[in-house]
Enzyme design. Sequence first.
Site, mmCIF file in Angstrom:
data_model
loop_
_atom_site.group_PDB
_atom_site.id
_atom_site.type_symbol
_atom_site.label_atom_id
_atom_site.label_comp_id
_atom_site.label_asym_id
_atom_site.label_seq_id
_atom_site.Cartn_x
_atom_site.Cartn_y
_atom_site.Cartn_z
ATOM 1 N N SER A 1 -2.236 -4.871 1.141
ATOM 2 C CA SER A 1 -1.232 -3.840 0.722
ATOM 3 C C SER A 1 -0.021 -4.884 0.012
ATOM 4 O O SER A 1 -0.086 -5.843 0.141
ATOM 5 C CB SER A 1 -0.792 -3.050 2.008
ATOM 6 O OG SER A 1 0.547 -2.522 1.883
ATOM 7 N N TYR B 1 3.712 -3.561 10.277
ATOM 8 C CA TYR B 1 2.535 -3.598 9.263
ATOM 9 C C TYR B 1 2.455 -4.683 8.508
ATOM 10 O O TYR B 1 1.488 -5.182 8.064
ATOM 11 C CB TYR B 1 2.793 -2.080 8.701
ATOM 12 C CG TYR B 1 1.766 -1.729 7.580
ATOM 13 C CD1 TYR B 1 0.365 -1.848 8.164
ATOM 14 C CD2 TYR B 1 1.964 -1.673 6.379
ATOM 15 C CE1 TYR B 1 -0.602 -1.444 7.189
ATOM 16 C CE2 TYR B 1 0.828 -1.042 5.344
ATOM 17 C CZ TYR B 1 -0.292 -1.069 5.711
ATOM 18 O OH TYR B 1 -1.289 -0.778 4.830
#
Length: 260
Positions: free
Chosen positions: A145, A158
Amino acid sequence: MTAVPDASAARTRTAVVTGASSGIGAATARRLAAEGYRVVLAARRKDRIEALAAELPDAEAYRLDVTDRAAVDAFAAELDARHDSVDVLVNNAGGALGADPVATGDPADWRTMYEVNVLGVLNVTQALLPALTASGDGTVVVVSSTAGHGTYEGGGGYVAAKHGAHVIAETLRLELCGEPVRVIEVAPGMVKTEEFAATRFRGDAAKAAKVYEGVAEPLTADDVADTIGWAVTRPAHVNIDLLVVRPRAQAANHKVHRTA
């Protein structure tokens, strides 16, 4: 001189896709199947991957929790016992939970994100690496990501997990230098799928919708799948080390153009 035929070109190549029950994983499975791969779909929701396998010309579904190392090892052993080749591994299983600041973040959420985004990648990669190497032309894809390359407020858990996934890809590439295995990292930015934001906010539809509010065209799962498919299908000597893909409206994790 007569060219020696490439044995791998004469057989159907196999791609394992984790987290294949929805979103980027399902779209990637469809894309690789369209490229002629036999696709092995791995995810926890067996009903979903069985339905997807039925759509594809040559696919199998395996219920798999990537955080369960014993289950992952059994999965790899079954493929090996059947003498199934593994040419491509797409480590797609992952996800986010919550958007709390570091000061109040739930350690259980952080642990869950670390286990799936980092240890899940480690488990499946370790289990399938011998087969990928034995193929003579293996490819490991880590779907990380942009969170793995830049921090943002409310994303600490995250971000930390995706930084871990990025480091696995970067380190593995160094360690496999000279081996017939490529390591590709694809780092998507803002992707609107049916589940990612909803899962992050535990089903709160209003919070999930706000993530994409005013963004006319966030990335879709198919956009990311096209990127993965392109990287995987480059000639064997070409390694796409890192490919960051964002929607045009997103210049950085913290800078997104939103219409009124």
